[in-house]
Design a protein around this motif. Structure first.
Motif, PDB file in Angstrom:
ATOM      1  N   LYS A  62       0.860  -1.177   0.000  1.00 15.49           N
ATOM      2  CA  LYS A  62       0.000   0.000   0.000  1.00 15.49           C
ATOM      3  C   LYS A  62       0.899   1.230   0.000  1.00 15.49           C
ATOM      4  CE  LYS A  62      -4.295   1.297   2.276  1.00 15.49           C
ATOM      5  NZ  LYS A  62      -5.245   0.866   3.289  1.00 15.49           N
ATOM      6  N   GLY A  63       0.537   2.242  -0.789  1.00 19.54           N
ATOM      7  CA  GLY A  63       1.329   3.466  -0.863  1.00 19.54           C
ATOM      8  C   GLY A  63       1.924   3.641  -2.246  1.00 19.54           C
ATOM      9  N   LYS A  64       2.492   4.812  -2.496  1.00 19.06           N
ATOM     10  CA  LYS A  64       3.083   5.117  -3.808  1.00 19.06           C
ATOM     11  C   LYS A  64       4.339   4.274  -4.036  1.00 19.06           C
ATOM     12  CE  LYS A  64       0.674   9.063  -4.827  1.00 19.06           C
ATOM     13  NZ  LYS A  64      -0.537   8.765  -5.534  1.00 19.06           N
ATOM     14  N   TYR A  65       4.688   4.099  -5.308  1.00 20.38           N
ATOM     15  CA  TYR A  65       5.879   3.321  -5.679  1.00 20.38           C
ATOM     16  C   TYR A  65       7.143   4.103  -5.359  1.00 20.38           C
ATOM     17  CZ  TYR A  65       8.871   0.251  -8.456  1.00 20.38           C
ATOM     18  OH  TYR A  65       9.851  -0.615  -8.867  1.00 20.38           O
ATOM     19  N   GLU A  66       8.065   3.469  -4.646  1.00 21.74           N
ATOM     20  CA  GLU A  66       9.299   4.134  -4.218  1.00 21.74           C
ATOM     21  C   GLU A  66      10.443   3.902  -5.200  1.00 21.74           C
ATOM     22  OE1 GLU A  66       9.405   6.045  -1.418  1.00 21.74           O
ATOM     23  OE2 GLU A  66       7.297   5.605  -1.008  1.00 21.74           O
ATOM     24  N   GLY A  67      10.366   2.871  -6.013  1.00 24.81           N
ATOM     25  CA  GLY A  67      11.518   2.468  -6.831  1.00 24.81           C
ATOM     26  C   GLY A  67      11.568   3.091  -8.212  1.00 24.81           C
ATOM     27  N   GLY A  68      11.249   4.374  -8.342  1.00 21.90           N
ATOM     28  CA  GLY A  68      11.241   5.015  -9.664  1.00 21.90           C
ATOM     29  C   GLY A  68       9.820   5.166 -10.160  1.00 21.90           C
ATOM     30  N   LYS A  69       9.603   4.771 -11.423  1.00 16.82           N
ATOM     31  CA  LYS A  69       8.261   4.888 -11.996  1.00 16.82           C
ATOM     32  C   LYS A  69       7.686   3.506 -12.268  1.00 16.82           C
ATOM     33  CE  LYS A  69       7.015   7.494 -15.587  1.00 16.82           C
ATOM     34  NZ  LYS A  69       7.145   8.294 -16.797  1.00 16.82           N
ATOM     35  N   PRO A  70       6.411   3.294 -11.914  1.00 18.85           N
ATOM     36  CA  PRO A  70       5.799   2.010 -12.274  1.00 18.85           C
ATOM     37  C   PRO A  70       5.669   1.899 -13.796  1.00 18.85           C
ATOM     38  CG  PRO A  70       4.176   3.494 -11.291  1.00 18.85           C
ATOM     39  CD  PRO A  70       5.496   4.193 -11.227  1.00 18.85           C
ATOM     40  N   ASP A  71       5.610   0.664 -14.304  1.00 24.05           N
ATOM     41  CA  ASP A  71       5.463   0.464 -15.752  1.00 24.05           C
ATOM     42  C   ASP A  71       4.127   1.002 -16.257  1.00 24.05           C
ATOM     43  OD1 ASP A  71       7.942  -1.073 -16.507  1.00 24.05           O
ATOM     44  OD2 ASP A  71       7.202  -2.291 -14.852  1.00 24.05           O
ATOM     45  N   ALA A  72       3.087   0.861 -15.431  1.00 24.11           N
ATOM     46  CA  ALA A  72       1.768   1.395 -15.787  1.00 24.11           C
ATOM     47  C   ALA A  72       1.020   1.721 -14.499  1.00 24.11           C
ATOM     48  CB  ALA A  72       0.975   0.401 -16.622  1.00 24.11           C
ATOM     49  N   THR A  73       0.211   2.780 -14.560  1.00 22.32           N
ATOM     50  CA  THR A  73      -0.612   3.183 -13.413  1.00 22.32           C
ATOM     51  C   THR A  73      -2.068   3.168 -13.847  1.00 22.32           C
ATOM     52  OG1 THR A  73       1.149   4.588 -12.561  1.00 22.32           O
ATOM     53  CG2 THR A  73      -1.071   5.043 -11.756  1.00 22.32           C
ATOM     54  N   PHE A  74      -2.895   2.524 -13.034  1.00 22.67           N
ATOM     55  CA  PHE A  74      -4.329   2.470 -13.287  1.00 22.67           C
ATOM     56  C   PHE A  74      -5.047   3.271 -12.214  1.00 22.67           C
ATOM     57  CE2 PHE A  74      -2.599  -1.522 -14.845  1.00 22.67           C
ATOM     58  CZ  PHE A  74      -3.190  -1.650 -16.083  1.00 22.67           C
ATOM     59  N   SER A  75      -6.121   3.941 -12.604  1.00 25.06           N
ATOM     60  CA  SER A  75      -6.984   4.613 -11.627  1.00 25.06           C
ATOM     61  C   SER A  75      -8.405   4.100 -11.812  1.00 25.06           C
ATOM     62  CB  SER A  75      -6.951   6.130 -11.840  1.00 25.06           C
ATOM     63  OG  SER A  75      -5.639   6.609 -11.628  1.00 25.06           O
ATOM     64  N   PHE A  76      -9.033   3.762 -10.691  1.00 23.05           N
ATOM     65  CA  PHE A  76     -10.390   3.211 -10.678  1.00 23.05           C
ATOM     66  C   PHE A  76     -11.183   3.804  -9.532  1.00 23.05           C
ATOM     67  CE2 PHE A  76      -8.005  -0.520 -12.249  1.00 23.05           C
ATOM     68  CZ  PHE A  76      -8.835  -1.040 -13.223  1.00 23.05           C
ATOM     69  N   LYS A  77     -12.508   3.762  -9.658  1.00 21.69           N
ATOM     70  CA  LYS A  77     -13.373   3.905  -8.481  1.00 21.69           C
ATOM     71  C   LYS A  77     -13.403   2.527  -7.829  1.00 21.69           C
ATOM     72  CE  LYS A  77     -17.357   5.139  -9.779  1.00 21.69           C
ATOM     73  NZ  LYS A  77     -18.480   5.542 -10.546  1.00 21.69           N
ATOM     74  N   ASP A  78     -13.567   2.505  -6.528  1.00 17.61           N
ATOM     75  CA  ASP A  78     -13.543   1.257  -5.767  1.00 17.61           C
ATOM     76  C   ASP A  78     -14.464   0.192  -6.385  1.00 17.61           C
ATOM     77  OD1 ASP A  78     -12.721  -0.373  -3.637  1.00 17.61           O
ATOM     78  OD2 ASP A  78     -14.315   0.337  -2.319  1.00 17.61           O
TER      79      ASP A  78
END
Length: 123
Positions: A62-78
């Motif tokens: 849980k939380g933002k990615y610390e190791g640079g940039k994620p390969d892809a980011t998804f945003s959803f409503k629960d």
């Protein structure tokens, strides 16, 4: 950040267990990408909770990615995330309807398929 209880929280907990299994280790080996998933209680972009699904290491955090940039980011409503994760909504349809937003590599995003998720136990 609120302490809103998201339906998705349980699913991510189940994913941790799934990724530790043999089937999960196979996914990690085959995919090898890092995804950030932002879950909003009501509206994408507001009060989002981030999860990292690291299919290089086979972990969910849980939380933002610390190791640079994620390969892809998804945003959803629960609610929409639960529908996609449980196979009740096709990811392409979710994207076209604006129920899912994607940032980053589209080819990486296409590898994030419902078989990454554990199958829900039947009651």
């Amino acid at each position: 950040m609120g302490t809103t209880e998201l339906k998705s929280d349980n699913l991510f907990e189940m994913m941790k267990i799934h990724l530790a299994s043999d089937a999960g280790k196979e996914l990690t080996k085959n995919i090898g990408l890092v995804y950030q998933i932002n879950i909003a209680p009501k509206k994408i972009g507001f009060d989002e909770v981030s999860y990292i699904v690291d299919l290089k290491k086979g972990e969910v955090t849980k939380g933002k990615y610390e190791g640079g940039k994620p390969d892809a980011t998804f945003s959803f409503k629960d609610d929409d995330f639960i529908k996609v994760a449980t196979g009740k909504m096709n990811p392409q349809i979710a994207f076209m309807r604006g129920a899912m937003k994607i940032k980053g590599s589209l080819s990486a995003a296409q590898k994030f398929t419902p078989d990454i998720f554990p199958k829900p136990a039947k009651m």
